[in-house]
Write a protein that holds these residues in place. Structure first.
Motif, PDB file in Angstrom:
ATOM      1  N   ALA A 153       0.827  -1.207   0.000  1.00  0.00           N
ATOM      2  CA  ALA A 153       0.000   0.000   0.000  1.00  0.00           C
ATOM      3  C   ALA A 153       0.861   1.257   0.000  1.00  0.00           C
ATOM      4  O   ALA A 153       0.558   2.227  -0.716  1.00  0.00           O
ATOM      5  N   GLU A 154       1.919   1.257   0.778  1.00  0.00           N
ATOM      6  CA  GLU A 154       2.790   2.439   0.818  1.00  0.00           C
ATOM      7  C   GLU A 154       3.455   2.683  -0.533  1.00  0.00           C
ATOM      8  O   GLU A 154       3.703   3.833  -0.904  1.00  0.00           O
ATOM      9  N   ALA A 155       3.728   1.622  -1.286  1.00  0.00           N
ATOM     10  CA  ALA A 155       4.310   1.774  -2.621  1.00  0.00           C
ATOM     11  C   ALA A 155       3.350   2.496  -3.558  1.00  0.00           C
ATOM     12  O   ALA A 155       3.779   3.104  -4.551  1.00  0.00           O
ATOM     13  N   GLN A 156       2.050   2.425  -3.226  1.00  0.00           N
ATOM     14  CA  GLN A 156       1.037   3.138  -4.005  1.00  0.00           C
ATOM     15  C   GLN A 156       0.672   4.485  -3.390  1.00  0.00           C
ATOM     16  O   GLN A 156      -0.284   5.128  -3.806  1.00  0.00           O
ATOM     17  N   GLY A 157       1.404   4.878  -2.359  1.00  0.00           N
ATOM     18  CA  GLY A 157       1.144   6.151  -1.692  1.00  0.00           C
ATOM     19  C   GLY A 157      -0.017   6.113  -0.726  1.00  0.00           C
ATOM     20  O   GLY A 157      -0.550   7.167  -0.356  1.00  0.00           O
ATOM     21  N   ARG A 158      -0.404   4.909  -0.281  1.00  0.00           N
ATOM     22  CA  ARG A 158      -1.555   4.759   0.616  1.00  0.00           C
ATOM     23  C   ARG A 158      -1.100   4.364   2.015  1.00  0.00           C
ATOM     24  O   ARG A 158      -0.088   3.685   2.192  1.00  0.00           O
ATOM     25  N   ASP A 159      -1.891   4.759   3.002  1.00  0.00           N
ATOM     26  CA  ASP A 159      -1.562   4.446   4.398  1.00  0.00           C
ATOM     27  C   ASP A 159      -2.554   3.456   5.005  1.00  0.00           C
ATOM     28  O   ASP A 159      -2.688   3.363   6.221  1.00  0.00           O
ATOM     29  N   ASP A 160      -3.241   2.687   4.161  1.00  0.00           N
ATOM     30  CA  ASP A 160      -4.316   1.797   4.611  1.00  0.00           C
ATOM     31  C   ASP A 160      -3.884   0.865   5.742  1.00  0.00           C
ATOM     32  O   ASP A 160      -4.678   0.541   6.636  1.00  0.00           O
ATOM     33  N   PHE A 161      -2.625   0.387   5.709  1.00  0.00           N
ATOM     34  CA  PHE A 161      -2.160  -0.621   6.659  1.00  0.00           C
ATOM     35  C   PHE A 161      -0.924  -0.153   7.430  1.00  0.00           C
ATOM     36  O   PHE A 161      -0.226  -0.952   8.032  1.00  0.00           O
ATOM     37  N   THR A 162      -0.694   1.142   7.408  1.00  0.00           N
ATOM     38  CA  THR A 162       0.451   1.728   8.100  1.00  0.00           C
ATOM     39  C   THR A 162       0.057   2.161   9.507  1.00  0.00           C
ATOM     40  O   THR A 162      -0.963   2.827   9.683  1.00  0.00           O
ATOM     41  N   PRO A 163       0.822   1.801  10.530  1.00  0.00           N
ATOM     42  CA  PRO A 163       0.544   2.335  11.865  1.00  0.00           C
ATOM     43  C   PRO A 163       0.941   3.807  11.914  1.00  0.00           C
ATOM     44  O   PRO A 163       2.128   4.147  11.938  1.00  0.00           O
ATOM     45  N   LEU A 164      -0.045   4.673  11.917  1.00  0.00           N
ATOM     46  CA  LEU A 164       0.188   6.122  11.858  1.00  0.00           C
ATOM     47  C   LEU A 164       0.316   6.676  13.273  1.00  0.00           C
ATOM     48  O   LEU A 164      -0.459   7.519  13.715  1.00  0.00           O
ATOM     49  N   TRP A 165       1.322   6.190  13.997  1.00  0.00           N
ATOM     50  CA  TRP A 165       1.457   6.565  15.405  1.00  0.00           C
ATOM     51  C   TRP A 165       1.570   8.081  15.557  1.00  0.00           C
ATOM     52  O   TRP A 165       2.357   8.749  14.887  1.00  0.00           O
ATOM     53  N   ALA A 166       0.775   8.625  16.467  1.00  0.00           N
ATOM     54  CA  ALA A 166       0.778  10.057  16.759  1.00  0.00           C
ATOM     55  C   ALA A 166      -0.041  10.279  18.020  1.00  0.00           C
ATOM     56  O   ALA A 166      -1.005   9.550  18.287  1.00  0.00           O
TER      57      ALA A 166
END
Length: 359
Positions: free
Chosen positions: A317-330
């Motif tokens: 997903a990240e290779a496509q510029g998407r954050d669908d499965f990325t842990p967006l810690w904040a």
């Protein structure tokens, strides 16, 4: 070690002198996966206390990063380690069934799982004795007594992480030199270890509970994004602050482009505690996976096994510029994050905080 590292006289026009020679009482949160040696070097150069996360690295990688840090700057360094109990590989068929439609959508196969996050061990103690960092901090409790004594004998200032008064007392009883008060607002993994779930105590209440009770300095962490937040934490009794989310937007951080985009968007206003990405509660920005499966899902395998099946999905997903499965810690203060170099961030924070404290 000299506990004058975080001493008194916080209301003076300048910061208190540090036994470790840092200019500002600002600690870089280790942030495994987001923080690395370039971020550590940048924070150290501008007068903050640098940290390197060791929980997702090998001893060989950390030895190389410490060598780069020492070659670049003459400053103290904190090495951070996890102290969780690593469970046996679980039956994760239910979890993989939930993820199967995403594999089909991206036309990928599970592949080999990434290395698991390893808790502090004799191998890590060997490395501490070899590298002799000025500070060593622990998340999810403390290591076994014999390992902790080896860290102390190596001369390290030992820091523990507490999410409750009970955890703070537990750490102090075992002789830590300082305690991080990690409020419910904090991004990334909650460091709770005496209970199965965090007690959801806000930072300012936790800081007051710990500073009024413990015989050691307290470091405030969670939701602090600007000088006013720093000044408030110090006024409430904290001896220093630890910041993570405030540094995520810096070019020196390691977060992927989709994570940076989410941090700079209106979505940063919606952080939640989730167990989806690792199997343990951690705060991050909502994304597709959380919306689809719910922030807390019992099918997620225990920490750190949940991340294995997600790794190929995240990569694709990240290779496509998407954050669908990325842990967006904040943390909850994420909307206040700025995409600035570390030098500008620290100088601005210090100026704002001193301005508030001088009133």
């Amino acid at each position: 070690m000299n506990r004058a590292f975080m001493s008194t006289n916080r209301m003076a026009p300048g910061w208190p002198h540090s036994g470790f020679g840092v200019k500002h009482p600002i600690l870089l949160a280790p942030m495994a996966g987001a923080g690395g040696v370039e971020l550590a070097i940048a924070v150290a150069r501008v007068g903050g206390l640098a940290a390197l996360p060791c929980g997702m690295a090998t001893p060989q990688q950390i030895e190389a990063e410490v060598a780069r840090f020492r070659a670049a700057v003459d400053a103290p360094l904190n090495l951070n380690f996890f102290c969780h109990t690593l469970p046996d590989a679980p039956d994760d068929r239910g979890w993989r069934t939930l993820l199967a439609p995403y594999y089909a959508e991206l036309a990928i196969k599970p592949g080999d799982p990434p290395p698991l996050r390893r808790p502090f061990s004799a191998e890590w103690a060997d490395l501490v004795e070899h590298l002799r960092p000025e500070l060593v901090s622990f998340h999810f409790g403390l290591p076994a007594r014999d390992l902790l004594e080896r860290v102390r004998a190596a001369g390290a200032f030992v820091i523990g992480n507490a999410t409750s008064l009970a955890e703070g007392r537990w750490l102090a009883e075992r002789g830590v030199d300082a305690v991080i008060a990690q409020g419910w607002e904090a991004g990334g993994h909650s460091g709770h270890f005496l209970t199965d779930a965090p007690e959801q105590i806000g930072l300012f209440a936790l800081v007051r509970l710990l500073t009024e009770t413990l015989p050691v300095p307290v470091i405030a962490a969670g939701g602090i994004m600007d000088g006013r937040g720093i000044a408030a934490a110090l006024t409430l009794g904290a001896s220093a602050v630890q910041l993570g989310t405030a540094f995520l937007g810096a070019p020196e951080s390691l977060i992927a482009a989709p994570h940076r985009a989410a941090l700079a968007s209106a979505r940063a206003e919606r952080t939640v505690m989730t167990n989806l990405f690792s199997g343990r509660t951690a705060r991050g920005i909502r994304n597709r996976l959380i919306d689809d499966l719910g922030a807390i899902n019992p099918a997620a395998p225990p920490y750190p096994h949940a991340s294995a099946a997600l790794a190929p999905l995240r990569k694709a997903a990240e290779a496509q510029g998407r954050d669908d499965f990325t842990p967006l810690w904040a943390g909850q203060g994420a909307p206040l994050a700025r995409a600035e170099p570390v030098t500008e961030i620290v100088e601005r924070l210090a100026y704002e905080a001193l301005k508030e404290l001088s009133r």
